[in-house]
Structures are given as C-alpha cells and as structure tokens.
Write an enzyme that holds these catalytic residues in place. Sequence first.
Site, short mmCIF file in Angstrom:
data_model
loop_
_atom_site.label_atom_id
_atom_site.label_comp_id
_atom_site.label_asym_id
_atom_site.label_seq_id
_atom_site.Cartn_x
_atom_site.Cartn_y
_atom_site.Cartn_z
N ASN A 1 0.91 -1.17 0.00
CA ASN A 1 0.00 0.00 0.00
C ASN A 1 0.94 1.20 0.00
O ASN A 1 1.20 1.82 1.04
CB ASN A 1 -0.90 0.00 1.24
CG ASN A 1 -1.93 -1.13 1.17
OD1 ASN A 1 -2.37 -1.53 0.09
ND2 ASN A 1 -2.30 -1.66 2.31
N GLU B 1 -8.11 -3.66 -3.07
CA GLU B 1 -8.40 -2.99 -1.79
C GLU B 1 -8.23 -1.47 -1.90
O GLU B 1 -7.57 -0.84 -1.07
CB GLU B 1 -7.50 -3.56 -0.69
CG GLU B 1 -7.75 -5.03 -0.46
CD GLU B 1 -7.07 -5.61 0.78
OE1 GLU B 1 -5.96 -5.16 1.10
OE2 GLU B 1 -7.65 -6.52 1.38
N ARG C 1 1.30 -8.30 -8.16
CA ARG C 1 0.53 -9.13 -7.23
C ARG C 1 -0.83 -9.53 -7.81
O ARG C 1 -1.50 -8.73 -8.47
CB ARG C 1 0.31 -8.40 -5.91
CG ARG C 1 1.58 -8.19 -5.15
CD ARG C 1 1.33 -7.42 -3.89
NE ARG C 1 1.02 -8.24 -2.75
CZ ARG C 1 0.07 -7.96 -1.87
NH1 ARG C 1 -0.72 -6.91 -2.04
NH2 ARG C 1 -0.12 -8.72 -0.82
N ASP D 1 -6.82 -14.94 2.10
CA ASP D 1 -5.87 -14.01 2.69
C ASP D 1 -5.15 -14.58 3.90
O ASP D 1 -5.49 -14.22 5.02
CB ASP D 1 -6.63 -12.73 3.09
CG ASP D 1 -5.66 -11.58 3.38
OD1 ASP D 1 -4.49 -11.72 3.07
OD2 ASP D 1 -6.13 -10.56 3.92
N GLU E 1 -0.62 -12.06 10.94
CA GLU E 1 -1.83 -11.21 10.99
C GLU E 1 -3.04 -11.97 11.52
O GLU E 1 -3.81 -11.44 12.31
CB GLU E 1 -2.12 -10.69 9.57
CG GLU E 1 -3.40 -9.90 9.46
CD GLU E 1 -3.65 -9.39 8.03
OE1 GLU E 1 -2.76 -9.54 7.18
OE2 GLU E 1 -4.73 -8.84 7.80
C1 GCV Z 1 -0.99 -4.63 2.70
C2 GCV Z 1 -4.74 -8.12 3.77
C3 GCV Z 1 -4.23 -7.28 4.91
C4 GCV Z 1 -3.83 -5.90 4.43
C5 GCV Z 1 -2.81 -6.05 3.29
C6 GCV Z 1 -3.46 -6.88 2.19
C7 GCV Z 1 -2.50 -7.14 1.03
O1 GCV Z 1 -5.97 -7.66 3.34
O2 GCV Z 1 -5.21 -7.20 5.91
O3 GCV Z 1 -3.30 -5.18 5.52
O4 GCV Z 1 -2.38 -4.82 2.81
O5 GCV Z 1 -3.84 -8.12 2.71
O6 GCV Z 1 -1.93 -8.21 1.03
O7 GCV Z 1 -2.36 -6.29 0.17
#
Ligand code: GCV
Length: 717
Positions: A225, A306, A339, A380, A408
């Site tokens: 991000n 996202e 990605r 995820d 996570e």
């Molecule tokens: C970097 C999940 C995580 C996000 C992450 C996303 C991704 O949704 O919760 O924090 O963002 O994966 O891999 O891009």
Amino acid sequence: MAMRLFCCIIALILLTGTPSAQAEDGYDLWLRYPRAEGPALSGLSGHARSIVAPGTSPTARAALEELTRGLTGMTGEAPAVASAPDEGAILLATTESPALARFSLDLKPLGAEGYAIRTTTIDGKGVTVIAANADRGLLYGVFHYLRLAATGAPLDALKIRESPRIGLRLLNHWDNLDGTVERGYAGDSIWDWWTLPEWKGPRYTDYARANASIGINGTVLNNVNAKSDSLTAPYIAKAAALAGVFRPYGIKVYLSVKWTAPMELGELKTADPLDPQVAAWWKAKADEIYAAIPDFGGFLVKANSEGQPGPQDYKRTHADGANMLAAAVQSHGGIVMWRAFVYAHDNPDDRAKQAYADFKPLDGQFADNVIVQVKNGAIDFQPREPFHPLFGAMPKTPLMMEFQITKEYLGQQTHLTYLGPLFEEVLKADTMAKGKGSTVAKVIDGSLEGHRLTGIAGVANIGADRDWSGSVFNQADWYAFGRMAWNPDLTAQAVAKEWTAQTFSPAPALVDPVVAMMMGSREAAVNYMTPLGLAHIMATGHHYGPAPWVSELARPEWNPVYYHRADASGIGFDRTKTGSNAVAQYAPALARKLADPKTTPERDLLWFHHVGWDERLSSGETLWDALVHHYDAGVASVSEMQATWDALRGQVDAERFAQTQAFLVIQKRDATWWRDACLAYFQSITKRPLPASAAPPAHPLDWYKAQSLSYAPGNPK
Ligand code: GCV
C-alpha cells in the site's frame, strides 16, 4: 582500585559467559555462536583452527568476518588467519583462486549462489574447503558450515553441494514511511527513514547477516500500500544507502510502487499504462533509481486491489500495466513482481474466485521480466487455506509465492504458532496440473513449466523490537521462510530442529520437546480458531480474536458470515457446482475430488462445502460434535504447550523463558476466548446441545460480541 575491580568483573564475564540477566534478549537470533561443548567443541578444535581466505571483495570480507565471529564464539578463541592451509584449516576459495585447481569440485552447475563444502587433504594436511563460483556462494557456504557447527553436526567428513532452487528469495516489508508497519507486531519499522541516508545504524548490517544466513537475497523496503514519496529523490537516496549496506550480503533492494505516482509526482493527467507519457515517466524514474542503485532489483505492485489504483481504472489489463513497468526496468536487468491479490467491491462473485478470473485469461501475455506474485491461498493468509488455484493454472507465466511471515491472522506476536508446517503443506500440495506430483513447489521453482524466473516472497515479521520479531518463537518463522525458500523440499521439522539447536541449545533434552511443541502449534491454532476449513471469522480490522457474528460491514466479503455461512441447516461455503463452483478453478482431477465432501480432505471441508450439522464425519461424529471437539482440542494443545515449556525451566535463559511462558498464558486465554465465543455463536444458530464432554462457554454470546480491542497493533488506519 575501582578500575581493577571492573577489569576483574569483565574477565570473569568473559570466562564464565555473559551474565544471565542480560544474556539473551533475542537480538542475536539464531546467530548466537555460544561456546560449544563436548564432541562439538573437539570437532571444531580439530577442523577449524585457522582460515585461509584470499578474497578481498566486500562479500569475501563479510564471509571471513562471519566465520571468524562464529568460530571465536564457539571455540572461545579467534582462529588464525593464514596464507596457506595448515592442518585443521578452513580454506575459502572461489573458482578464481589457484588453490582450487587441484580439486575436481565441478562448481559450474551450482551457479552464482551455490557452494561446495568438502573435508579433504592438501599436502597431507586435513582441511575443509568451502568453494564457490562467486563470493556470494562463499558467504552462503560459510553460514552453512557455521550452522553445522552450531547444531553439533560432525565436521569430519563433509561432502556438501548446495544451490538454491528458487531464484528470488525476498522479504516484503509492509513498512510505511512514517515508521509504522502494516500488520507489524514487533514495534516500529527497522528503517529509520528520517535519519537515512546519513545514519546507517549497525542494525542494518545485522539484518543483512541474518537474512544472508538463511539465503534471503532481496528485500522490498516499503509497503505494497505504497506512497509515491518513496520514488522521490530523497527517498531514492535513502534506499540507496540501505542497498549499500546490504550489497556485500548478496541482498538487493526493491520498491513497492503506487500506480498513480506519475500523476502525484509527475503532474501527468493520467496513469494509463498505454499512454506514451506515462511510459516515459516510468522509464525516466527507473533510470534515476538505477543511477543511484545500479543493482536495484525492480518493482512490486499492488494494483486494483483494496482501493489501490491500477491499470483497470483505465480499462487496461494487469498485463498492460505490468508490461509497461517491465519495459522501464528491462534494460537495467530489473523485474516487476505484479501481485495477484485482487478482489473488487463491485464483483458479486465468490472472493476466492476473483484473482483466477482476472489473471488466468492473461496467461502468456506478460513480458519476460514480469513475475506474478500469488498469495498461498485464494483469500488471505488464513490459519489454513487450500493452495491458490492459480498455481498450476498459468503455465506460460512465472508465478511467485507470497507467504505471510507476520502472523496477521495467527495470533500476531504472542501466539506460538510455528509457520513451518503451513509453508510445507502449501509447497507440497499437489496441483495435479500436469498429473500427479505437480506440486506447488515445482510450480514456483520453475521445474514444472520450465521457467527461469522464479521467486518466493514472505511478508516480513521484522520490526524495531530488540528481538526483531516480537517474540523469540516468531523468529523461527523468519528462519523457516528463508530455509524453505532456498530448498522448498526441506521439512518443517528439520528446519525447526536446526532453529531450536541454534536459538537455544543443541541438547536433545531441549530440542526434542521444543520441536514437538512447535510442530503441533499451527494445528492447535487452526483448531481453536478456524477448524475443518472455516476461514476469516476474525474480528474486523485488526483481525485479532473471534467475531464470527459480524454481518453488517459495507462490503459482503468483509463480513465473517460471508465466509462461514452458518444457518439452521449447516455450516460452510458451498464452492461446488451448486454454489460458487470455485472448485472448477482447480485441475480437473483435483476439482472432481473437491466437488464431493467425501473425497475432500476433512481439514478443508467447510471451505468447499456447506455441510449439515448432523452429517457424520469419518470419525463417526456429527459435524457439530466434531466442530466442538476441534475447538476443545485446540485449547488442550495450548495447555500441553504450557506444560512442555514449564518443564524446560532452567534449560532456557531466564529472559526468553519468562517471555515465552507469559505469551503462552496469553495464548491459552485467547484460545479459550476463541473456543467459547465461536461455540456460543455457532450454538445460537445450530441450537444443538454441546456434546456431554464439552464445557459450556464461560459467558453468554452477548458478552463476546461486546469485546473490542481498539488499539490492537499493526492495523492500518
Ligand atoms: C498490505 C490483507 C491485509 C492488508 C494487506 C493486504 C494485502 O488484506 O489485511 O493489511 O495490505 O492483505 O496483502 O495487500
């Protein structure tokens, strides 16, 4: 007088080892090099008395320094550095060294990173040769030798040949420029962007040493991000400073890029990949980066995912976007890692199907220096997911694995959930794309489909905490990632053994119980969080703790009820023909198996099927009873882990013992919370009684629903 006393204390400390109060804060990771004992010490005394190291490059110097450091620690004496091999010498030599001419080591097939280690004789003197085509290989060979010594392996008859199976072995840091880390549970970012490039603290070198010791050869410095600022001149200079520290250790730097950077930084009106001005902007930006970092690795991109912008905003495909960027770095030898973690708010289809639907039709359309980075599962990083259906489905495109090392969804920094078994399960999974044995490992090492560009990435669990990873056992996940990236056939158990021996002690009385505890720990977490194929029933946002009842979030796939689909008749996501038909994305032979609950592995049952509460499983139990038993088993496993650890008191230094013990208390509390909350909720739906052996949840469902953890770490705001 005071000075004399001080010297006496220092001498005493050196003789007796470091005092336990400050002994083991975890900073040294698995590279502790404590004094060897017994046969391990005599092995070293016989075989590692001196070092002959003719190389002078920074990498050759790093290899010599590490070997000296390791041997000094383990023998208590600095080895002599000699110009010719004597009895007990270690000779470090590349193919350029005339000393190697007398051996027929056939190093060529081992490539630039491979190495050979051989015990042999030179002019009647017993020596150990560590040989490689290039200095990087030597460095890896040195780390291998030190690993053998630190784990107490015999050193007298070595005949080792090693080369990595996967080319790009990368960490992905989700580190932000403000010092926070998305999904980071080990404190702030280790990159001190504010003081770079002037201040390059020693920790950066230790980071590079640790990574080189397990074969990691690249690092993406910033969050996927991404902020465009990381492509401005000051940040390029900061990245260049880090690249300079890492270079001797064979580690390249890469950057995540934001798709709209040409608009934000270049004042262009568009980021359309087919617009010549956009392509020219990226080309100039790549040239600028390569001028500062000649061995820059390339770009990592999260696009149209996202909320991130991407080529689809301009009605272009992911391939259009990736290829335009690839052209910008191509003349410099750079690559683009694109990605495949995509799902869209306006797509009503099963989230688990969306990446495949977007990417499969693009197979064969990517430029040669593009590799598509695919998460291990289609949702995820859940405690357990079936492997991503893209593996084996894009034979004309190199695919790179993305694992999450930071936990996570797996208890973050406190739960002891060793990820080796998760990595192994995914890598060994059979895609059946080209018949039996078409494992995911063979897809990503390029052997199944004949790709030369190969890669694997792990989302780092590293932060500024003194112990790097938030807990000593989380270090094992970083270690396992590196070791299994080098050789995806290594077993989680073998890696856990190595890690434990180096991190604590090679004594079997310690290694055996610790490894047993680690090996069962991931299944324990699956049991107390998401057994039998359940997924994504964690709390919103921070993903810590249970919240299977959440149903009111704006996007359907943000809600746990979307994933478990529990209702009066049963539970689970029907991904067969009668449901989303996600099973059809797998190779036909596998799809057939997964289409039938009877031939679906029980561990994935509710991932693929909506199953009646009273259906009987292979154990003969009803689904509801089995679900309860899995939750109970998860909690019981944590109690066993506590007992195992408690019994090791005295065998582990006080600091690491106490932290692990306290974290296991947290884990036990959380496992019980998970079990009780989920059972309270699912029971409110199934309306069936708990099996006789099961205790009722401690609180009513509303109590669990009322729990909230506003300040859980690592959660993006
Ligand atoms: C970097 C999940 C995580 C996000 C992450 C996303 C991704 O949704 O919760 O924090 O963002 O994966 O891999 O891009």
